[in-house]
Design a protein around this motif. Structure first.
Motif, PDB file in Angstrom:
ATOM      1  N   MET A   1      47.556 100.715 -10.986  1.00  0.00           N
ATOM      2  CA  MET A   1      48.623 100.920 -11.969  1.00  0.00           C
ATOM      3  C   MET A   1      49.121 102.349 -11.882  1.00  0.00           C
ATOM      4  SD  MET A   1      48.505 100.342 -16.101  1.00  0.00           S
ATOM      5  CE  MET A   1      49.928 100.717 -17.105  1.00  0.00           C
ATOM      6  N   SER A   2      50.452 102.537 -11.756  1.00  0.00           N
ATOM      7  CA  SER A   2      51.003 103.876 -11.604  1.00  0.00           C
ATOM      8  C   SER A   2      50.938 104.643 -12.917  1.00  0.00           C
ATOM      9  CB  SER A   2      52.453 103.796 -11.132  1.00  0.00           C
ATOM     10  OG  SER A   2      53.031 105.079 -11.129  1.00  0.00           O
ATOM     11  N   MET A   3      50.683 105.939 -12.820  1.00  0.00           N
ATOM     12  CA  MET A   3      50.668 106.800 -13.992  1.00  0.00           C
ATOM     13  C   MET A   3      51.893 107.704 -14.023  1.00  0.00           C
ATOM     14  SD  MET A   3      47.978 105.924 -15.631  1.00  0.00           S
ATOM     15  CE  MET A   3      47.730 107.257 -16.787  1.00  0.00           C
ATOM     16  N   LYS A   4      52.863 107.450 -13.151  1.00  0.00           N
ATOM     17  CA  LYS A   4      54.040 108.305 -13.103  1.00  0.00           C
ATOM     18  C   LYS A   4      54.930 108.046 -14.320  1.00  0.00           C
ATOM     19  CE  LYS A   4      54.067 109.008  -8.123  1.00  0.00           C
ATOM     20  NZ  LYS A   4      54.834 108.901  -6.861  1.00  0.00           N
ATOM     21  N   LEU A   5      55.582 109.111 -14.790  1.00  0.00           N
ATOM     22  CA  LEU A   5      56.335 109.053 -16.029  1.00  0.00           C
ATOM     23  C   LEU A   5      57.642 108.284 -15.923  1.00  0.00           C
ATOM     24  CD1 LEU A   5      55.884 112.745 -17.252  1.00  0.00           C
ATOM     25  CD2 LEU A   5      54.834 110.703 -18.247  1.00  0.00           C
ATOM     26  N   LEU A   6      58.233 108.217 -14.728  1.00  0.00           N
ATOM     27  CA  LEU A   6      59.593 107.695 -14.599  1.00  0.00           C
ATOM     28  C   LEU A   6      59.700 106.552 -13.598  1.00  0.00           C
ATOM     29  CD1 LEU A   6      61.426 111.141 -14.627  1.00  0.00           C
ATOM     30  CD2 LEU A   6      61.109 109.586 -16.553  1.00  0.00           C
ATOM     31  N   ASP A   7      58.630 105.823 -13.404  1.00  0.00           N
ATOM     32  CA  ASP A   7      58.668 104.676 -12.496  1.00  0.00           C
ATOM     33  C   ASP A   7      59.766 103.695 -12.898  1.00  0.00           C
ATOM     34  OD1 ASP A   7      56.787 105.206 -10.577  1.00  0.00           O
ATOM     35  OD2 ASP A   7      55.131 104.265 -11.646  1.00  0.00           O
ATOM     36  N   GLY A   8      60.554 103.264 -11.914  1.00  0.00           N
ATOM     37  CA  GLY A   8      61.579 102.276 -12.147  1.00  0.00           C
ATOM     38  C   GLY A   8      62.899 102.820 -12.656  1.00  0.00           C
ATOM     39  N   GLU A   9      62.958 104.110 -12.981  1.00  0.00           N
ATOM     40  CA  GLU A   9      64.211 104.697 -13.474  1.00  0.00           C
ATOM     41  C   GLU A   9      65.156 104.990 -12.303  1.00  0.00           C
ATOM     42  OE1 GLU A   9      64.673 104.733 -16.577  1.00  0.00           O
ATOM     43  OE2 GLU A   9      62.686 104.843 -17.501  1.00  0.00           O
ATOM     44  N   GLU A  31      58.096 111.923 -10.075  1.00  0.00           N
ATOM     45  CA  GLU A  31      57.573 111.103 -11.166  1.00  0.00           C
ATOM     46  C   GLU A  31      58.002 109.635 -11.061  1.00  0.00           C
ATOM     47  OE1 GLU A  31      55.342 111.573 -13.339  1.00  0.00           O
ATOM     48  OE2 GLU A  31      55.009 113.716 -13.055  1.00  0.00           O
ATOM     49  N   GLY A  32      58.524 109.248  -9.884  1.00  0.00           N
ATOM     50  CA  GLY A  32      58.745 107.835  -9.621  1.00  0.00           C
ATOM     51  C   GLY A  32      60.168 107.341  -9.727  1.00  0.00           C
ATOM     52  N   ALA A  33      61.117 108.201 -10.120  1.00  0.00           N
ATOM     53  CA  ALA A  33      62.502 107.754 -10.253  1.00  0.00           C
ATOM     54  C   ALA A  33      63.180 107.649  -8.898  1.00  0.00           C
ATOM     55  CB  ALA A  33      63.284 108.719 -11.147  1.00  0.00           C
ATOM     56  N   THR A  34      64.129 106.727  -8.774  1.00  0.00           N
ATOM     57  CA  THR A  34      65.057 106.709  -7.652  1.00  0.00           C
ATOM     58  C   THR A  34      66.172 107.682  -7.997  1.00  0.00           C
ATOM     59  OG1 THR A  34      64.574 104.401  -7.133  1.00  0.00           O
ATOM     60  CG2 THR A  34      66.659 105.304  -6.312  1.00  0.00           C
ATOM     61  N   GLN A 212      60.072 120.773 -15.124  1.00  0.00           N
ATOM     62  CA  GLN A 212      58.950 120.109 -15.788  1.00  0.00           C
ATOM     63  C   GLN A 212      59.266 119.793 -17.246  1.00  0.00           C
ATOM     64  OE1 GLN A 212      56.440 118.894 -14.036  1.00  0.00           O
ATOM     65  NE2 GLN A 212      57.543 119.779 -12.293  1.00  0.00           N
ATOM     66  N   VAL A 213      60.011 120.679 -17.904  1.00  0.00           N
ATOM     67  CA  VAL A 213      60.438 120.395 -19.275  1.00  0.00           C
ATOM     68  C   VAL A 213      61.459 119.264 -19.280  1.00  0.00           C
ATOM     69  CG1 VAL A 213      61.484 121.352 -21.358  1.00  0.00           C
ATOM     70  CG2 VAL A 213      59.953 122.769 -19.972  1.00  0.00           C
ATOM     71  N   ALA A 214      62.359 119.268 -18.295  1.00  0.00           N
ATOM     72  CA  ALA A 214      63.349 118.194 -18.185  1.00  0.00           C
ATOM     73  C   ALA A 214      62.663 116.840 -18.052  1.00  0.00           C
ATOM     74  CB  ALA A 214      64.265 118.452 -16.992  1.00  0.00           C
ATOM     75  N   VAL A 215      61.657 116.747 -17.217  1.00  0.00           N
ATOM     76  CA  VAL A 215      60.921 115.490 -17.040  1.00  0.00           C
ATOM     77  C   VAL A 215      60.325 115.033 -18.369  1.00  0.00           C
ATOM     78  CG1 VAL A 215      58.841 114.482 -16.033  1.00  0.00           C
ATOM     79  CG2 VAL A 215      60.431 115.753 -14.587  1.00  0.00           C
ATOM     80  N   ALA A 216      59.740 115.961 -19.109  1.00  0.00           N
ATOM     81  CA  ALA A 216      59.117 115.602 -20.384  1.00  0.00           C
ATOM     82  C   ALA A 216      60.149 115.055 -21.365  1.00  0.00           C
ATOM     83  CB  ALA A 216      58.410 116.819 -20.982  1.00  0.00           C
ATOM     84  N   ILE A 217      61.312 115.725 -21.465  1.00  0.00           N
ATOM     85  CA  ILE A 217      62.352 115.270 -22.390  1.00  0.00           C
ATOM     86  C   ILE A 217      62.871 113.890 -21.979  1.00  0.00           C
ATOM     87  CG2 ILE A 217      64.661 115.746 -23.289  1.00  0.00           C
ATOM     88  CD1 ILE A 217      64.038 118.741 -22.790  1.00  0.00           C
TER      89      ILE A 217
END
Length: 247
Positions: A1-9, A31-34, A212-217
């Motif tokens: 199971m992926s732990m990336k924050l943005l999988d599938g985005e 973080e997994g985004a395309t 890194q802050v952008a990813v969190a938001i």
């Protein structure tokens, strides 16, 4: 199971030719985004981010970009507007000309608003719980001897808030991020050491500090209740900075 924050985005990032925009694009991809990046000229392709050239100074540039992005990505769930023309020390309040003024507001305000609005409609109509992020500046509030830049970023901030109000009921979050002194972006300070001396953390920032802050938001893990706000990423510079006026 992926732990990336943005999988599938699926993300569109403007201003991706370098600096903060490129840093954010890389972080979203990690973080997994395309990710589809855009700028006026293509950057080196060493990090594998797909790219679409667009000139957002042109009146129809944002439409061309949006059409191309939807063709490439199919849908958009994340949008970051980091594009901005380069700023020059000579463009002071008494010197800046109309062409430079129009280009700055064209990219930072006109294109930013219409891209975000149409992407917001796309998200709403498609039932996408999307997120958008505008890269503004401390100088939306504090003069910087660059009136076109400060005015554009102030306008962008209010455009962000207007969009946030109407899109939040559809589950779409719109926010902004305000970087401090980040060398290598669109503006180089005349005396970087003097500027760094004002920063409470004692160093200039990096694109990765902002990214890194952008990813969190943009993530639903950390940013799910953040709407219509501007997050400062400046090492504390806004607490101490004072910039003398220049004619």
């Amino acid at each position: 199971m992926s732990m990336k924050l943005l999988d599938g985005e699926r993300a569109l990032v403007t201003g991706c030719g370098g600096g903060i925009g490129r840093g954010i694009a890389r972080a979203l991809k990690a973080e997994g985004a395309t990710v589809l990046g855009s700028d006026i000229v293509a950057p080196p392709a060493e990090d594998g981010i797909d790219f679409l050239a667009a000139d957002l100074v042109e009146a129809d540039g944002w439409r061309v970009l949006l059409d191309g992005a939807l063709q490439r990505l199919g849908s958009i769930s994340l949008f970051v507007h980091a594009a901005s023309p380069r700023r020059q020390e000579v463009d002071t309040p008494l010197n800046v000309n109309e062409q430079v003024w129009d280009a700055m507001l064209g990219v930072n305000l006109r294109s930013a608003f219409f891209l975000a609005r149409e992407i917001g409609r796309h998200m709403r109509d498609g039932g996408i719980r999307g997120r958008m992020l505008m890269v503004t500046s401390q100088h939306r509030l504090m003069p910087r001897n660059l009136p076109h830049y400060s005015a554009a970023k102030a306008g962008m901030t209010m455009a962000m808030k207007e969009l946030a109000r109407v899109l939040a009921p559809h589950g779409i979050r719109v926010n902004a991020i305000a970087p401090g002194a980040i060398p290598g972006g669109g503006f180089v300070a005349g005396n970087l050491d003097e500027l760094v001396a004002q920063i409470p953390l004692g160093r200039a920032g990096t694109p990765d500090d902002v990214a890194q802050v952008a990813v969190a938001i943009l993530s639903e893990r950390f940013g799910r209740y953040v709407v219509g706000t501007t997050v400062e990423v400046d090492g504390g510079l806004g607490l101490a900075s004072w910039i003398p006026a220049r004619a």
